[in-house]
Scaffold this motif. Structure first.
Motif: not given
Lengths: 254, 254
Positions: B69-97
């Motif tokens: 019977g709870f309310h449950v909330a979730c937001i997109d984290a920075p750089g995730h889902g419907d949110r824009p990625r910064t140049a730093h986000d792109e850099q880190e994701i590329a490093a991870l891949f």
């Protein structure tokens, strides 16, 4: 083969409690006061220095009978409850009390004595299970599980390794020394409990015993707190684990 | 203060799902289709590379809404889902891949990038919680919990340490490097999940993060299996943990 002799019966809160003997082994069988003709069986091992009707045993039995509809059996371990102690039992118990009074670690004595008791207890459990499966409400086809902590694990691990009728087990709160090699033979689903701040069992020892089981499905529940502070909700968790593997739904709100 | 702007609503299986924004943060709020006027709120953090409506999120949300019977909330984290990625986000994701392709350990990159994301995400979560508590069906008096694994833990640990409104939390599946010092500030009840055979997070690292929490009540659930093999029944367990601490009974057979 020896059969179950019932020696007494009471009913409370929807649970029938029947005292029995198999040969000279005294036991108790808790069953639903009403329900289907047959139900799975949980063998419950008590801890060191206690007995088959210790409050933790009757509490867990009621939880498993009323929550899951299981039969639950517990027998007195050798030298415990209504059973005579040998000279060796007396010796080991005296050594344990002496270590406690001196503030010395009790682990080495408990490990050695429990391993001795397990050698006596495993054939007794197997004879008891043979006899219980002759009862029409249990039968030889239904699933069987084991639930025992502390000394109940010291006896339950070799019993489970020896008896293929046991298909799921809850263990915990024991040292690995005499058990890890046997645990490596066990592949059934396991739920394992340890206390994160156990003053008797070093954390690494508890983790090593959990690690030893060869089971593909095994879950460790480690709770903050000392040896005797296992949270009450872990009994509910064990009931759900057993219900999942013995094919019954948990019907209480537990 | 920014308020909740609802942008869409659907109902299925007794759960109302409302999309919302708080400023430029997109989120989703799952609520019981019928029930009491007010109910506790669970904040749910998604994992790295996923988003607020990833199947694991919607599945857990339905479990918590219909089961507790709870309310449950979730937001997109920075750089995730419907949110824009910064140049730093792109850099880190590329490093991870790149590390993944080369078969190099991804831990150092994930730890560093998640710590960066947490710095951006914590104030966003606090603004979102401020806004959600303005809704009459949530309010400022009701209990609030947090449930997030993987990156959801990297963000949830500093959020929980910073925000006294959160009174119980489910964490797990993360390295301790950037989190252990912050975990030492947390004293609320914790359920913590790790995978015993995690190919990314060494066992000792997962255990060290669990150990760091100062909580008097904390429970570790460690399951056999690799990083992505967390058993489904741990979602049921998390729901029961949250129900116990937010004061609701679990009503489903889960």
């Amino acid at each position: 083969m020896q059969s179950v002799q019932f020696t007494g019966e009471t009913t409370s809160n929807g649970v029938v409690e029947r005292d029995f003997t198999v040969g000279d082994i005294p036991g108790v069988l808790w069953s639903p006061a009403s329900g289907p003709d047959r139900a799975p069986l949980v063998l419950m091992g008590h801890g060191g220095g206690t007995h088959k009707k210790w409050p933790a045993m009757t509490g867990r039995a009621h939880l498993l009978v009323t929550g899951c509809g299981f039969h639950v059996a517990c027998i007195d371990a050798p030298g415990h409850g209504d059973r005579p102690r040998t000279a060796h039992d007396e010796q080991e118990i005296a050594a344990l009390f002496k270590a406690r009074e001196a503030g010395e670690p009790e682990g080495p004595i408990v490990v050695r004595y429990n391993a001795h008791l397990a050698e006596r207890a495993v054939p007794e459990w197997q004879a008891t299970l043979d006899a219980l499966q002759e009862l029409p409400e249990i039968g030889t086809q239904g699933p069987v599980a084991y639930f025992g902590l502390n000394m109940g694990t010291a006896i339950g691990v070799p019993l489970t390794a020896a008896d293929p009728r046991i298909t799921a087990a809850v263990f915990g709160l024991h040292w690995p020394d005499a058990l890890a090699e046997t645990a490596k033979l066990i592949t059934i689903p396991i739920e394992f409990m340890l206390q994160w701040d156990d003053e008797h069992i070093p954390r690494e020892s508890g983790l090593a015993l959990f690690d030893a089981f060869a089971s593909k499905e095994k879950t460790l529940h480690a709770n903050a707190g000392r040896h005797k502070e296992l949270p009450r909700f872990e009994s509910d968790s064990a009931a759900r684990f057993l219900a999942r593997h013995l094919g019954r739904a948990v019907t209480s709100s537990a």
